[in-house]
Design a protein around this motif. Structure first.
Motif, short mmCIF file in Angstrom:
data_model
loop_
_atom_site.label_atom_id
_atom_site.label_comp_id
_atom_site.label_asym_id
_atom_site.label_seq_id
_atom_site.Cartn_x
_atom_site.Cartn_y
_atom_site.Cartn_z
N ALA A 1 43.53 39.01 40.36
CA ALA A 1 44.80 38.69 39.70
C ALA A 1 45.15 39.79 38.70
O ALA A 1 44.27 40.39 38.10
N ILE A 2 46.44 40.02 38.57
CA ILE A 2 46.98 40.91 37.54
C ILE A 2 48.18 40.20 36.95
O ILE A 2 49.07 39.76 37.67
N ASP A 3 48.16 40.05 35.63
CA ASP A 3 49.28 39.40 34.95
C ASP A 3 49.88 40.39 33.95
O ASP A 3 49.30 40.61 32.88
N PRO A 4 51.02 41.01 34.29
CA PRO A 4 51.60 41.99 33.38
C PRO A 4 52.07 41.39 32.06
O PRO A 4 52.11 42.08 31.04
N GLN A 5 52.40 40.10 32.06
CA GLN A 5 52.87 39.47 30.83
C GLN A 5 51.75 39.33 29.80
O GLN A 5 51.93 39.63 28.63
N THR A 6 50.58 38.89 30.25
CA THR A 6 49.44 38.76 29.33
C THR A 6 48.56 40.00 29.35
O THR A 6 47.54 40.04 28.68
N LYS A 7 48.97 40.99 30.15
CA LYS A 7 48.22 42.24 30.29
C LYS A 7 46.75 41.95 30.64
O LYS A 7 45.82 42.45 30.00
N SER A 8 46.56 41.13 31.68
CA SER A 8 45.20 40.79 32.09
C SER A 8 44.95 41.18 33.55
O SER A 8 45.88 41.21 34.36
N ILE A 9 43.69 41.50 33.82
CA ILE A 9 43.24 41.83 35.17
C ILE A 9 41.97 41.03 35.41
O ILE A 9 41.07 41.00 34.56
N THR A 10 41.89 40.37 36.57
CA THR A 10 40.70 39.62 36.95
C THR A 10 39.99 40.36 38.08
O THR A 10 40.59 40.61 39.13
N TRP A 11 38.74 40.74 37.82
CA TRP A 11 37.92 41.51 38.76
C TRP A 11 36.77 40.61 39.23
O TRP A 11 35.94 40.21 38.41
N LYS A 12 36.69 40.30 40.50
CA LYS A 12 35.58 39.50 41.04
C LYS A 12 34.56 40.44 41.66
O LYS A 12 34.88 41.23 42.54
N VAL A 13 33.31 40.34 41.19
CA VAL A 13 32.23 41.18 41.72
C VAL A 13 31.85 40.67 43.10
O VAL A 13 31.56 39.47 43.28
N ILE A 14 31.87 41.57 44.10
CA ILE A 14 31.53 41.18 45.48
C ILE A 14 30.33 41.96 46.02
O ILE A 14 29.89 41.72 47.14
N GLY A 15 29.80 42.87 45.21
CA GLY A 15 28.63 43.64 45.63
C GLY A 15 28.07 44.43 44.46
O GLY A 15 28.72 44.60 43.44
N GLY A 16 26.84 44.90 44.64
CA GLY A 16 26.23 45.73 43.61
C GLY A 16 25.14 45.03 42.83
O GLY A 16 24.70 43.93 43.18
N ASP A 17 24.72 45.69 41.76
CA ASP A 17 23.56 45.26 40.98
C ASP A 17 23.70 43.88 40.34
O ASP A 17 22.73 43.14 40.24
N LEU A 18 24.89 43.53 39.88
CA LEU A 18 25.07 42.23 39.21
C LEU A 18 24.73 41.05 40.12
O LEU A 18 24.22 40.03 39.66
N LEU A 19 25.00 41.20 41.42
CA LEU A 19 24.75 40.08 42.32
C LEU A 19 23.27 39.90 42.65
O LEU A 19 22.90 38.94 43.33
N GLU A 20 22.41 40.80 42.15
CA GLU A 20 20.98 40.58 42.27
C GLU A 20 20.53 39.49 41.30
O GLU A 20 19.56 38.79 41.54
N LEU A 21 21.28 39.34 40.19
CA LEU A 21 20.91 38.37 39.15
C LEU A 21 21.82 37.14 39.13
O LEU A 21 21.42 36.10 38.64
N TYR A 22 23.04 37.30 39.62
CA TYR A 22 24.05 36.25 39.49
C TYR A 22 24.60 35.86 40.85
O TYR A 22 24.83 36.72 41.70
N ASN A 23 24.83 34.56 41.05
CA ASN A 23 25.44 34.08 42.28
C ASN A 23 26.91 34.50 42.37
O ASN A 23 27.40 34.79 43.45
#
Length: 155
Positions: free
Chosen positions: A75-97
């Motif tokens: 998601a990107i919301d220009p009004q609140t200036k926010s970006i949502t990044w979902k991790v789908i691969g890499g080191d973080l998914l070794e520790l987190y579901n």
């Protein structure tokens, strides 16, 4: 099922949150030049720019270790200036579901939100990563302060 968590941290940025958002939204590839000791590279795997559905890959150095994070922009919301990044691969998914990173900016503040589920109870909270993104944010602020100083001094 793992243990779910949510961490939120805000940091004041004197350059203005809108400039930090602009870097993450439209000039993301510049972050490795701004913070080369933290971010080695940013690549877009699918999509043309940072838009909803784009798949991106970060190579970064966290706590002295080279890591990667593959993410999809949810998601990107220009009004609140926010970006949502979902991790789908890499080191973080070794520790987190699952691991979702939300960055948002408001006036002089940048806020980072981590929503995650640890694979086991003994996995630590991602406090080191939170410190890392705050450090990158302050690096971006320093970059803009340097530019402003050069412009004011006529350099």
């Amino acid at each position: 099922m793992g243990v779910k968590g949510k961490l939120i941290a805000s940091v004041e940025v004197k350059c203005g949150g809108h400039l930090v958002h602009d870097i993450f939204h439209t000039k993301t590839h510049h972050i490795s030049n701004i913070c080369p000791n933290k971010i080695q590279s940013f690549e877009i795997h699918e999509g043309e720019t940072v838009k909803v559905g784009s798949v991106v890959n970060w190579k970064y150095n966290d706590d002295g270790k080279d890591k990667i994070s593959k993410q999809v922009i949810e998601a990107i919301d220009p009004q609140t200036k926010s970006i949502t990044w979902k991790v789908i691969g890499g080191d973080l998914l070794e520790l987190y579901n699952f691991f979702t990173i939300i960055t948002s900016c408001d006036h002089q503040w940048t806020t980072w939100t981590f929503v995650y589920e640890k694979k086991t109870e003994d996995i630590p909270e991602p406090l080191v990563l939170l410190g890392f993104v705050l450090h990158v944010t302050k690096g971006i602020e320093g970059h803009f302060s340097s530019i402003k100083s050069m412009l004011l001094n006529g350099s």
